[in-house]
Design an enzyme around this catalytic site. Structure first.
Site, mmCIF file in Angstrom:
data_model
loop_
_atom_site.group_PDB
_atom_site.id
_atom_site.type_symbol
_atom_site.label_atom_id
_atom_site.label_comp_id
_atom_site.label_asym_id
_atom_site.label_seq_id
_atom_site.Cartn_x
_atom_site.Cartn_y
_atom_site.Cartn_z
ATOM 1 N N ASP A 197 -9.679 3.846 -2.220
ATOM 2 C CA ASP A 197 -9.613 4.515 -3.531
ATOM 3 C C ASP A 197 -10.936 5.252 -3.783
ATOM 4 O OD1 ASP A 197 -10.158 1.246 -4.712
ATOM 5 O OD2 ASP A 197 -11.601 2.849 -5.071
ATOM 6 N N HIS A 249 -12.632 2.684 5.974
ATOM 7 C CA HIS A 249 -11.206 2.597 6.318
ATOM 8 C C HIS A 249 -10.402 3.786 5.815
ATOM 9 C CE1 HIS A 249 -11.835 -2.015 6.751
ATOM 10 N NE2 HIS A 249 -12.233 -1.344 7.839
HETATM 11 N N1 APR Z 1 -13.723 -9.610 -8.454
HETATM 12 C C1 APR Z 1 -14.331 -9.815 -7.254
HETATM 13 N N2 APR Z 1 -13.674 -10.200 -6.140
HETATM 14 C C2 APR Z 1 -12.341 -10.381 -6.251
HETATM 15 C C3 APR Z 1 -11.629 -10.190 -7.456
HETATM 16 C C4 APR Z 1 -12.383 -9.788 -8.589
HETATM 17 N N3 APR Z 1 -11.801 -9.585 -9.782
HETATM 18 N N4 APR Z 1 -10.307 -10.455 -7.220
HETATM 19 C C5 APR Z 1 -10.212 -10.799 -5.915
HETATM 20 N N5 APR Z 1 -11.421 -10.764 -5.336
HETATM 21 C C6 APR Z 1 -11.784 -11.050 -3.947
HETATM 22 C C7 APR Z 1 -10.938 -12.106 -3.253
HETATM 23 O O1 APR Z 1 -11.442 -13.409 -3.541
HETATM 24 C C8 APR Z 1 -11.143 -11.732 -1.786
HETATM 25 O O2 APR Z 1 -12.288 -12.352 -1.249
HETATM 26 O O3 APR Z 1 -11.582 -9.869 -3.200
HETATM 27 C C9 APR Z 1 -11.358 -10.213 -1.836
HETATM 28 C C10 APR Z 1 -10.168 -9.415 -1.334
HETATM 29 O O4 APR Z 1 -10.015 -9.681 0.038
HETATM 30 P P1 APR Z 1 -8.953 -8.814 0.843
HETATM 31 O O5 APR Z 1 -7.684 -8.723 0.073
HETATM 32 O O6 APR Z 1 -8.928 -9.346 2.241
HETATM 33 O O7 APR Z 1 -9.586 -7.337 0.848
HETATM 34 P P2 APR Z 1 -10.702 -6.753 1.804
HETATM 35 O O8 APR Z 1 -11.675 -7.822 2.194
HETATM 36 O O9 APR Z 1 -11.227 -5.536 1.161
HETATM 37 O O10 APR Z 1 -9.838 -6.319 3.105
HETATM 38 C C11 APR Z 1 -10.536 -5.653 4.133
HETATM 39 O O11 APR Z 1 -8.449 -5.326 5.286
HETATM 40 O O12 APR Z 1 -6.235 -4.795 5.238
HETATM 41 C C12 APR Z 1 -7.478 -4.309 5.534
HETATM 42 O O13 APR Z 1 -8.127 -2.069 5.489
HETATM 43 C C13 APR Z 1 -7.819 -3.145 4.657
HETATM 44 O O14 APR Z 1 -9.985 -2.518 3.789
HETATM 45 C C14 APR Z 1 -9.063 -3.598 3.913
HETATM 46 C C15 APR Z 1 -9.613 -4.683 4.802
#
Ligand code: APR
Length: 233
Positions: A90, A105
């Site tokens: 985003d 990504h």
């Molecule tokens: N504030 C802070 N952290 C949060 C919140 C919030 N309000 N809500 C959720 N989280 C945290 C969760 O605890 C988790 O550790 O955000 C994290 C989200 O983890 P993922 O869903 O795995 O996302 P991300 O780590 O960005 O994934 C990495 O995986 O699928 C691929 O390309 C995609 O860029 C992505 C990559």
């Protein structure tokens, strides 16, 4: 002046209403990666991927930057050497005012050539029409790094991480490599703060991380305030 590197994941955009991937209501709970986020999936059913990323783009364009995005942009304005690396596709960092954001990504607001991974074109609005072509003649595809594909700006991100005095990590489960390994590129003397209410995969990084168990919109502004008030001393 201390050099700050910010590294964000889907969690920073959660409070803007955008789904994360691995939380209980995350995207990977509803879709299979192999159906919508691999090169094979693109080859097999490109229209499905165009429709999926059109829907995510529409959500991203409707979302607004939250207090965490805004605090990071404020930090960069006050300390211009601050650099921001994100796993997110985003543009909420940019819409909050951040500059020169490194997207590991991809970017949902752009499309890319099917034959050159960094040859992108901006997309006006939310809807890609499958079949449109890049100036290089190839079919345009979402500018998303699919699983199994190279991460074009990873080396740049490592170089940036290696310059950090302070690294601020926000909202990532640290599950996806090579992105998650960025923390290893921070110098030994760097302070690493992790702002995340959950339990990211911290074990490779041991005790050197200060885990602030708060949501992004609470933890990030507080940490930025603390860094800026110390910077004035
Ligand atoms: N504030 C802070 N952290 C949060 C919140 C919030 N309000 N809500 C959720 N989280 C945290 C969760 O605890 C988790 O550790 O955000 C994290 C989200 O983890 P993922 O869903 O795995 O996302 P991300 O780590 O960005 O994934 C990495 O995986 O699928 C691929 O390309 C995609 O860029 C992505 C990559």
């Amino acid at each position: 002046m201390k050099k700050i590197v910010v590294f964000t994941g889907a969690g920073i955009s959660a409070e803007s209403g955008l789904s994360t991937f691995r939380d209980s209501d995350g995207l990977w709970e509803k879709y299979r990666v192999e159906d919508i986020c691999t090169h094979e999936a693109w080859e097999r059913n490109p229209q499905l991927l165009v429709d999926f990323y059109n829907a995510r783009r529409r959500d991203a364009l409707k979302a607004q930057p939250n207090a965490a995005h805004i605090a990071i942009a404020r930090l960069q304005q006050a300390m211009p050497s601050t650099q921001i690396i994100t796993q997110n596709v985003d543009d909420l960092h940019e819409r909050a005012g951040a500059k020169n954001v490194v997207h590991l990504h991809g970017e949902i607001t752009k499309l890319r050539s099917s034959i050159n991974e960094t040859a992108t074109v901006p997309l006006e609005g939310w809807e890609q029409h499958y079949g449109d072509r890049h100036p290089d003649g190839s079919l345009l595809r979402p500018y998303i790094v699919f699983f199994g594909e190279g991460v074009p700006y990873f080396t740049l991100a490592c170089d940036i991480a290696s310059t950090a005095d302070i690294m601020i990590v926000v909202g990532t489960s640290l599950n996806v490599y090579p992105a998650a390994s960025l923390l290893q590129y921070a110098p030994d003397k760097a302070q690493i703060y992790l702002i995340d209410p959950g339990q990211p995969a911290l074990s490779p990084y041991g005790a050197r991380i200060q885990h602030i168990r708060k949501k992004a919109t609470e933890g990030v502004p507080q940490l930025v305030e603390s860094i800026l008030s110390n910077a004035e001393e």
